[in-house]
Design an enzyme around this catalytic site. Structure first.
Site, PDB file in Angstrom:
ATOM      1  N   ASP A   1       0.868  -1.181   0.000  1.00 39.82           N
ATOM      2  CA  ASP A   1       0.000   0.000   0.000  1.00 39.82           C
ATOM      3  C   ASP A   1       0.907   1.234   0.000  1.00 39.82           C
ATOM      4  O   ASP A   1       1.477   1.591   1.041  1.00 39.82           O
ATOM      5  CB  ASP A   1      -0.901   0.001   1.231  1.00 39.82           C
ATOM      6  CG  ASP A   1      -1.991  -1.075   1.176  1.00 39.82           C
ATOM      7  OD1 ASP A   1      -1.740  -2.135   0.571  1.00 39.82           O
ATOM      8  OD2 ASP A   1      -3.074  -0.863   1.750  1.00 39.82           O
TER       9      ASP A   1
ATOM     10  N   LYS B   1      -6.530   3.567  -3.498  1.00 36.24           N
ATOM     11  CA  LYS B   1      -6.956   3.572  -2.098  1.00 36.24           C
ATOM     12  C   LYS B   1      -7.217   5.001  -1.649  1.00 36.24           C
ATOM     13  O   LYS B   1      -6.442   5.912  -1.940  1.00 36.24           O
ATOM     14  CB  LYS B   1      -5.871   2.907  -1.248  1.00 36.24           C
ATOM     15  CG  LYS B   1      -6.149   2.854   0.240  1.00 36.24           C
ATOM     16  CD  LYS B   1      -5.029   2.085   0.939  1.00 36.24           C
ATOM     17  CE  LYS B   1      -5.132   2.184   2.450  1.00 36.24           C
ATOM     18  NZ  LYS B   1      -4.033   1.463   3.126  1.00 36.24           N
TER      19      LYS B   1
ATOM     20  N   LYS C   1      -9.873   0.475  -2.794  1.00 31.08           N
ATOM     21  CA  LYS C   1      -9.800   0.207  -1.358  1.00 31.08           C
ATOM     22  C   LYS C   1     -10.172   1.475  -0.615  1.00 31.08           C
ATOM     23  O   LYS C   1      -9.557   2.524  -0.798  1.00 31.08           O
ATOM     24  CB  LYS C   1      -8.398  -0.261  -0.948  1.00 31.08           C
ATOM     25  CG  LYS C   1      -8.266  -0.506   0.559  1.00 31.08           C
ATOM     26  CD  LYS C   1      -6.908  -1.058   0.931  1.00 31.08           C
ATOM     27  CE  LYS C   1      -6.746  -1.153   2.448  1.00 31.08           C
ATOM     28  NZ  LYS C   1      -5.426  -1.706   2.836  1.00 31.08           N
TER      29      LYS C   1
END
Length: 226
Positions: A92, A156, A185
């Site tokens: 991430d 994300k 996400k």
């Protein structure tokens, strides 16, 4: 919506600087018990998380350039290489938010063009964090264009450390402007089933939560942290 298997969407997360080994062990046991998609842990705990989840379908994710994203590209690449060596399945990555606010899209293109091949070479999953809560709609749309074209796995919403986390509106804007091949996400401030389910309905396919167990069990959550 209560029948939704919300657990399968959740990246069970702990990213606090005070994280203990015992916290990681508990996180991983809960992820296995509830059937969460992944655990998301600080880079220094990746090896421990991999050991704790070994033999289970739970993936191990970690963060890169966290939480502010302004580390040098070379530093992020070094973090990625070390995380992969330690066994991380998913990365991430916080991109350079300052570059977005300064309209430096050339820098951002250069950043993703250097980061992505390193991750792809090892067949790992990349989630790009853009901190949507502090961006304008126009900036979000430009991010969707840039990272969608780059071919990332997930865009994300948030780190959980900005003043605003995930929102249904941001997820809807992502979905409208991303290729169908790029997942979403949502993370930051997700503390109950109702909000989690709304984010999924809006298009999120992963949810980054520190309150995953409470969300699944329908318990109230007072902890504001990530």
């Amino acid at each position: 919506m209560r029948s939704m298997n919300i657990a399968s969407y959740i990246d069970h997360t702990i990213l606090k600087p005070t994280t203990l080994l015992a916290d990681i062990e508990k996180l991983c046991e809960e992820a296995k018990q509830y059937g969460f998609a992944a655990v998301c842990v600080p880079p220094n705990f990746v090896r421990k998380a991999c050991a704790c989840t070994a033999g289970s379908p739970v993936k191990v994710a970690t963060v890169i350039g966290f939480p502010f994203g302004y580390a040098a590209i070379e530093a992020k690449i070094a973090e990625i290489i070390l995380a992969i060596a330690d066994g991380a399945d998913e990365l991430d990555v916080v991109i350079n938010i300052s570059a977005i606010k300064n309209n430096d899209w050339e820098y951002l293109a250069n950043e993703i063009n250097h980061i992505l091949p390193v991750i792809r070479h090892k067949n790992k999953v990349v989630k790009i964090i853009i901190e949507s809560g502090i961006l304008t709609d126009d900036e979000i749309v430009k991010c969707c264009s840039l990272y969608g074209a780059a071919g990332i796995d997930y865009l994300k919403t948030s780190t959980g450390y900005a003043e605003k986390g995930a929102s249904v509106e941001a997820v809807e804007l992502f979905r409208k402007n991303l290729p169908a091949t790029v997942h979403i996400k949502a993370s930051g401030g997700i503390r109950d089933f109702a909000f989690a389910s709304k984010l999924v309905e809006a298009g999120a396919t992963r949810l980054g939560c520190s309150a995953g167990v409470a969300i699944v069990n329908g318990a109230p959550v007072t902890d504001q942290g990530y």
